[in-house]
Design an enzyme around this catalytic site. Structure first.
Site, PDB file in Angstrom:
ATOM      1  N   ASP A 168      -6.152   1.056   0.872  1.00 13.26           N
ATOM      2  CA  ASP A 168      -6.238   1.111   2.331  1.00 13.26           C
ATOM      3  C   ASP A 168      -7.647   0.693   2.741  1.00 13.26           C
ATOM      4  O   ASP A 168      -8.432   0.199   1.920  1.00 13.26           O
ATOM      5  CB  ASP A 168      -5.887   2.509   2.844  1.00 13.26           C
ATOM      6  CG  ASP A 168      -6.916   3.562   2.434  1.00 13.26           C
ATOM      7  OD1 ASP A 168      -7.863   3.246   1.678  1.00 13.26           O
ATOM      8  OD2 ASP A 168      -6.772   4.717   2.879  1.00 13.26           O
TER       9      ASP A 168
ATOM     10  N   LYS B 228       0.834  -1.208   0.000  1.00 15.93           N
ATOM     11  CA  LYS B 228       0.000   0.000   0.000  1.00 15.93           C
ATOM     12  C   LYS B 228       0.867   1.256   0.000  1.00 15.93           C
ATOM     13  O   LYS B 228       0.669   2.166  -0.804  1.00 15.93           O
ATOM     14  CB  LYS B 228      -0.926   0.011   1.208  1.00 15.93           C
ATOM     15  CG  LYS B 228      -1.924   1.175   1.212  1.00 15.93           C
ATOM     16  CD  LYS B 228      -2.368   1.544   2.601  1.00 15.93           C
ATOM     17  CE  LYS B 228      -1.326   2.397   3.285  1.00 15.93           C
ATOM     18  NZ  LYS B 228      -1.765   2.953   4.584  1.00 15.93           N
TER      19      LYS B 228
END
Length: 214
Positions: free
Chosen positions: A139, A121
């Site tokens: 996320d 991420k």
């Protein structure tokens, strides 16, 4: 509504209603953004923006941060989530930047993932924001909003969500679409109480249609 139609309408709405979409983290260069994103895991951008100015002043470069101790870094980040782990990761990240990458933040995912504290991420955030690459950082907001709206179906992992979004969103707008989904999840499509009444995606949203039919 087909998946293709849903993507088209959702992206069209975002483009018209949120033409400017960017990270809410404050930074002046790629190194600062990398520090901020590492710190932001399971913490609010608002909190990170309060913490980073004195941190950046004390350690303005990878070399300065690499020369610090964990305890010195910890003094600046005690108010964030998991400060001990993050202090160790920041120190390790800075040392790796200096020793392996000439203090430059890498522009490819494989090298970014070599940095302590950097997962997929975080790496995708750097690629999208700094280098404007077609990288989709997933996320909790992106994961939740994509599934609720209907851009994904029964995704079990962030990677499944990432792959679906990258497959269906035009490459040139993926960096902006990442922010659209995050900001929508942060302010409208919230986890516990989605503000459906003030959401312009009602006509295309699978979650809203399901709730309306109950």
């Amino acid at each position: 509504m087909t998946t293709k139609e849903r993507y088209h309408r959702v992206l069209e709405w975002f483009e018209s209603s949120m033409p400017v979409a960017e990270t809410e983290l404050h930074y002046d260069n790629p190194f600062q953004l990398l520090v901020a994103v590492i710190l932001s895991a399971q913490c609010t951008d608002k909190r990170i923006n309060q913490v980073t100015p004195p941190l950046f002043k004390a350690f303005p470069t990878p070399e300065a941060l690499a020369a610090a101790s964990v305890d010195e870094i910890l003094e600046f980040i005690k108010s964030v989530s998991y400060p001990n782990n993050k202090a160790r990761n920041l120190l390790g990240m800075a040392k790796t930047l200096v020793e392996e990458f000439h203090s430059e933040v890498p522009s490819d995912i494989d090298n970014l993932l070599k940095l302590p504290g950097v997962g997929r991420k975080t790496a995708n955030v750097i690629l999208a924001v700094v280098y404007n690459k077609a990288a989709m950082a997933v996320d909790t907001h992106v994961f939740r909003v994509s599934e609720r709206i209907g851009l994904t179906t029964n995704s079990k992992t962030p990677l499944q969500t990432e792959m679906a979004l990258v497959r269906n969103i035009p490459e040139e707008i993926i960096p902006k679409a990442h922010h659209w989904l995050i900001l929508h999840g942060r302010y409208i499509c919230k986890a516990r109480r989605p503000d459906c009444l003030n959401c312009g995606l009602q006509p295309f949203c699978r979650y809203y249609q399901h709730e309306s039919d109950r």
